[in-house]
Design a protein around this motif. Structure first.
Motif, mmCIF file in Angstrom:
data_model
loop_
_atom_site.group_PDB
_atom_site.id
_atom_site.type_symbol
_atom_site.label_atom_id
_atom_site.label_comp_id
_atom_site.label_asym_id
_atom_site.label_seq_id
_atom_site.Cartn_x
_atom_site.Cartn_y
_atom_site.Cartn_z
ATOM 1 N N UNK A 15 0.806 -1.223 0.000
ATOM 2 C CA UNK A 15 0.000 0.000 0.000
ATOM 3 C C UNK A 15 0.839 1.274 0.000
ATOM 4 N N UNK A 16 2.142 1.145 -0.294
ATOM 5 C CA UNK A 16 3.017 2.329 -0.253
ATOM 6 C C UNK A 16 3.847 2.398 -1.515
ATOM 7 N N UNK A 17 4.220 3.568 -1.900
ATOM 8 C CA UNK A 17 5.126 3.761 -3.028
ATOM 9 C C UNK A 17 6.362 4.519 -2.549
ATOM 10 N N UNK A 18 7.443 4.339 -3.287
ATOM 11 C CA UNK A 18 8.726 4.941 -2.906
ATOM 12 C C UNK A 18 8.897 6.243 -3.674
ATOM 13 N N UNK A 19 8.973 7.312 -2.948
ATOM 14 C CA UNK A 19 9.029 8.630 -3.574
ATOM 15 C C UNK A 19 10.490 9.011 -3.810
ATOM 16 N N UNK A 20 10.890 9.042 -5.091
ATOM 17 C CA UNK A 20 12.280 9.365 -5.427
ATOM 18 C C UNK A 20 12.362 10.650 -6.244
ATOM 19 N N UNK A 21 11.286 11.448 -6.208
ATOM 20 C CA UNK A 21 11.255 12.617 -7.078
ATOM 21 C C UNK A 21 12.218 13.700 -6.618
ATOM 22 N N UNK A 22 12.772 14.409 -7.571
ATOM 23 C CA UNK A 22 13.610 15.569 -7.278
ATOM 24 C C UNK A 22 12.821 16.523 -6.407
ATOM 25 N N UNK A 23 13.496 17.090 -5.451
ATOM 26 C CA UNK A 23 12.830 18.062 -4.612
ATOM 27 C C UNK A 23 12.167 17.427 -3.402
#
Ligand SMILES: *[C@@H]1O[C@H](CO)[C@@H](O)[C@H](O)[C@H]1NC(C)=O
Ligand SMILES: *[C@@H]1O[C@H](CO)[C@@H](O)[C@H](O)[C@H]1NC(C)=O
Ligand SMILES: *[C@@H]1O[C@H](CO)[C@@H](O)[C@H](O)[C@H]1NC(C)=O
Ligand SMILES: *[C@@H]1O[C@H](CO)[C@@H](O)[C@H](O)[C@H]1NC(C)=O
Ligand SMILES: *[C@@H]1O[C@H](CO)[C@@H](O)[C@H](O)[C@H]1NC(C)=O
Ligand SMILES: *[C@@H]1O[C@H](CO)[C@@H](O)[C@H](O)[C@H]1NC(C)=O
Ligand SMILES: *[C@@H]1O[C@H](CO)[C@@H](O)[C@H](O)[C@H]1NC(C)=O
Length: 409
Positions: free
Chosen positions: A119-127
């Motif tokens: 139920x989770x995603x890995x946030x690797x976005x710039x900023x």
């Protein structure tokens, strides 16, 4: 029918009526003689002390009452349990009311092993990286053992085997967000361990290496942010904070009163937008106690309250896994944010939940960077160990408001 029979019949009818009333008067409350609740009035109804509880339960927003003895008695219905103060009118009393059917929480989502990470995603976005953290993607996090399951619990840790050379920025750490968006609810995070790590000796909190967070936010600034739990070592207090991204739109969102009057806190900052929990609610003392429970009640139009419980002082309805826990019995919160005239409740809205271990609040000092790069084994204890995260909701409340779509990533 002779007079004797009709008296008997009349008594029988009276008996039936009173039994029916008694059956419906199983309204329970906790009484505080001599105290009044300041403000938070949502109506006054004439009545005896014994009437107030049932009158309160009939109103979906009522959680407490103050009874005053004049004119035969008056029940002042309240949408909040505090702040309370000693009342000079003799006979005054207040009660916290157990929830009626419309006020009762029930479980809508449980995040736990063995499928927590579904139920989770890995946030690797710039900023989205913070300080000296390098946000790990799903594959890296699993391959390097930064996330996983341990003895039925959820582990979220950081790279504790690599020395970071001077030409590389960042130590690997996952930042995970829930696929579910929320707009209200009652959130209970039960955990055995919060991330701890090496301490800096110098120069203020910018030098603190480890910053851990359990928060909610969204992709747009207009979603705002609320930190249920935020801590930085070596400080042993759990903090809560509301981020007001637009004062012109949402109002100041600071509290009109001294927050110590109705929240059990060790301090506050930024116009009460950040409130500090009692000592011992984070860092090494929290882990030494074996962990505890961080919880937050978000009533969208009204308030967010936060509690930090350290073992063994956990509320009974958490310990016995009561399917309908009642934060109304939990007493003074450790963080309190009121919406209303001074703060538009939309200051936070439609947010995903976030768990994150960040490093060195920017600007990253040389001292903090040196600590982060070297002696990786210092980060062995920089992890969350989570029993579960549960979300509860009440009938008619819009808690689970949407689903996050990963296309934006
Ligand atoms: C008591 O409650 C029941 C069910 O909630 C209801 O049907 C009944 O009318 C109530 N009786 C009185 C006297 O209020
Ligand atoms: C994340 O990685 C794990 C382990 O490699 C895999 O089982 C899972 O499907 C991946 N999840 C996503 C959303 O890619
Ligand atoms: C890395 O940078 C620090 C601080 O500038 C310096 O003290 C250290 O010698 C450097 N390490 C290497 C291996 O060059
Ligand atoms: C902080 O001071 C202690 C004792 O004075 C020392 O052992 C430790 O290495 C210092 N830590 C840093 C990051 O300089
Ligand atoms: C405030 O919290 C501390 C630490 O958890 C506790 O010892 C104290 O009794 C609390 N005070 C009140 C008024 O609830
Ligand atoms: C309680 O009700 C009052 C009056 O309607 C409102 O202004 C206030 O925001 C409410 N407070 C809470 C905590 O719900
Ligand atoms: C979220 O997605 C699930 C299916 O995965 C669906 O059942 C549910 O209704 C959605 N919820 C909202 C609020 O959109």
């Amino acid at each position: 029918m002779d007079i004797f029979k009709s008296v008997l019949l009349f008594q029988l009818v009276l008996y039936l009526i009173s039994t029916a009333l008694a059956q419906n008067s199983s309204c329970s409350y906790k009484e505080f003689p001599g105290y009044g609740i300041d403000g938070s009035d949502i109506g006054g109804v004439p009545g005896r002390t014994t009437d107030c509880c049932a009158l309160c339960q009939k109103n979906p927003y009522c959680v407490a009452y103050t009874w005053e003895p004049y004119d035969g008695g008056m029940c002042w219905l309240k949408n909040d349990t505090g702040p309370m103060s000693k009342d000079s009118i003799s006979g005054t009393l207040s009660g916290f009311v157990s929830p009626g059917p419309k006020q009762t929480y029930s479980l809508i989502k449980k995040y736990a092993a063995p499928n927590f990470f579904d139920d989770w995603w890995f946030d690797t976005r710039d900023g989205k990286a913070f300080g000296f953290a390098s946000n790990a993607d799903n594959k890296t996090a699993w391959d390097k053992g930064l996330v996983g399951y341990q003895n039925g619990k959820v582990y979220i840790g950081v790279d504790h085997t690599t020395t970071i050379p001077n030409n590389t920025w960042g130590r690997l750490s996952p930042r995970i967000s829930s696929l579910q968006l929320y707009n209200a609810g009652f959130f209970v995070l039960s955990l055995d361990h919060v991330p701890v790590g090496p301490y800096a000796n110098g120069s203020g909190w910018h030098s603190s290496p480890v910053w851990s967070m359990f928060m909610m936010t969204g992709d747009q600034a207009s979603n705002g942010e609320f930190d249920f739990y935020k801590a930085h070592n070596p400080v042993d207090v759990a903090n809560s904070m509301i981020y007001n991204n637009d004062e012109a739109l949402y109002g100041k969102c600071s509290l009109p009163w001294d927050p110590k009057k109705y929240a059990n806190i060790s301090g506050w900052a930024d116009n009460e937008l950040m409130q500090e929990g009692p000592h011992g609610t984070s860092d090494v003392p929290f882990n030494k106690a074996g962990g505890g429970v961080y919880a937050a009640q978000w009533v969208h139009g009204s308030f967010i309250k936060v509690w930090y419980f350290v073992k063994p002082n956990i509320p009974a309805d958490i310990l016995n896994e009561n399917p309908n826990p009642n934060p109304g019995t939990w007493g003074t919160p450790n963080g309190y944010y009121v919406f209303g005239d001074n703060c538009n409740p939309e200051v936070v809205n439609n947010n995903y939940l976030v768990l994150y271990i960040a490093f060195c609040n920017p600007p990253v000092t040389q001292e903090c960077q040196d600590i982060m790069r070297n002696n990786p084994s210092n980060f062995q204890d920089t992890y969350f160990l989570i029993d579960y995260l549960k979300v509860f909701c009440r009938p008619g409340e819009n808690c689970w408001s949407g689903n996050y779509t990963l296309s934006g990533q």
